[in-house]
Design a protein around this motif. Structure first.
Motif, PDB file in Angstrom:
ATOM      1  N   TRP A   5       0.847  -1.181   0.000  1.00  0.00           N
ATOM      2  CA  TRP A   5       0.000   0.000   0.000  1.00  0.00           C
ATOM      3  C   TRP A   5       0.892   1.244   0.000  1.00  0.00           C
ATOM      4  N   PRO A   6       0.615   2.224  -0.862  1.00  0.00           N
ATOM      5  CA  PRO A   6       1.443   3.428  -0.896  1.00  0.00           C
ATOM      6  C   PRO A   6       1.141   4.336   0.297  1.00  0.00           C
ATOM      7  N   LEU A   9       2.801   9.436  -2.639  1.00  0.00           N
ATOM      8  CA  LEU A   9       3.050   9.595  -4.072  1.00  0.00           C
ATOM      9  C   LEU A   9       3.352  11.075  -4.258  1.00  0.00           C
ATOM     10  N   VAL A  20       7.639   7.299  -4.826  1.00  0.00           N
ATOM     11  CA  VAL A  20       6.616   6.438  -4.246  1.00  0.00           C
ATOM     12  C   VAL A  20       7.181   5.793  -2.994  1.00  0.00           C
ATOM     13  N   PHE A  22       6.093   3.076   0.188  1.00  0.00           N
ATOM     14  CA  PHE A  22       5.124   2.043   0.526  1.00  0.00           C
ATOM     15  C   PHE A  22       5.169   1.713   2.007  1.00  0.00           C
ATOM     16  N   TYR A  72      -6.788   0.844  -5.639  1.00  0.00           N
ATOM     17  CA  TYR A  72      -5.723  -0.053  -6.079  1.00  0.00           C
ATOM     18  C   TYR A  72      -4.721   0.543  -7.047  1.00  0.00           C
ATOM     19  N   ALA A  73      -4.971   1.777  -7.533  1.00  0.00           N
ATOM     20  CA  ALA A  73      -4.105   2.276  -8.602  1.00  0.00           C
ATOM     21  C   ALA A  73      -4.204   3.785  -8.751  1.00  0.00           C
ATOM     22  N   SER A  88      -1.151   0.145 -11.081  1.00  0.00           N
ATOM     23  CA  SER A  88      -1.525  -0.445  -9.786  1.00  0.00           C
ATOM     24  C   SER A  88      -0.365  -0.256  -8.809  1.00  0.00           C
ATOM     25  N   TRP A  89      -0.682  -0.354  -7.537  1.00  0.00           N
ATOM     26  CA  TRP A  89       0.381  -0.239  -6.516  1.00  0.00           C
ATOM     27  C   TRP A  89       1.418  -1.340  -6.737  1.00  0.00           C
ATOM     28  N   THR A  90       0.963  -2.523  -7.080  1.00  0.00           N
ATOM     29  CA  THR A  90       1.869  -3.641  -7.316  1.00  0.00           C
ATOM     30  C   THR A  90       2.782  -3.363  -8.501  1.00  0.00           C
TER      31      THR A  90
END
Length: 117
Positions: A5-6, A9, A20, A22, A72-73, A88-90
């Motif tokens: 999870w960020p 940003l 970024v 996390f 999610y993004a 996306s965060w991933t």
């Protein structure tokens, strides 16, 4: 990385870098050029690996704005008007964790095709 999870940003004042952070303590600085040429959009990635397009000439691209997409993004809008990439965060974490390798592969592919940044 699916649970990442960020916590921050931040776009740099010159609009050329996205920082970024996390919740797992990882942090990455991602250049706008890299984000643009590796956009997860269908325009760049196609609908299969064979359809992927090699973006070039994006050295001076800047981030105009970012828009949240659900939980999610983020959609990044670039000054060349590309706005269909939903990061996306991933995916952002993957780009950050593999930044050097991915960037080297990109530069090599440009060189092989005689294209410039």
């Amino acid at each position: 990385m699916s649970e990442i999870w960020p916590t921050e940003l931040r776009v740099s004042s010159d609009r050329k870098l996205l920082s970024v952070r996390f919740d797992n303590e990882s942090a990455y600085d991602l250049p706008a050029e890299m984000l643009r040429v590796m956009s997860p959009s269908a325009e760049v990635q196609g609908h299969s690996p064979e359809q992927r397009k090699l973006m070039h000439g994006k050295k001076d691209v800047e981030i105009m704005k970012m828009e949240p997409v659900g939980n999610y993004a983020v959609r990044i809008v670039f000054d060349d008007m590309h706005d269909t990439g939903i990061f996306s965060w991933t995916y952002l974490a993957e780009l950050g964790a593999n930044k050097q390798e991915k960037w080297s592969e990109y530069l090599n592919e440009l060189a092989e095709k005689g294209l410039s940044r």
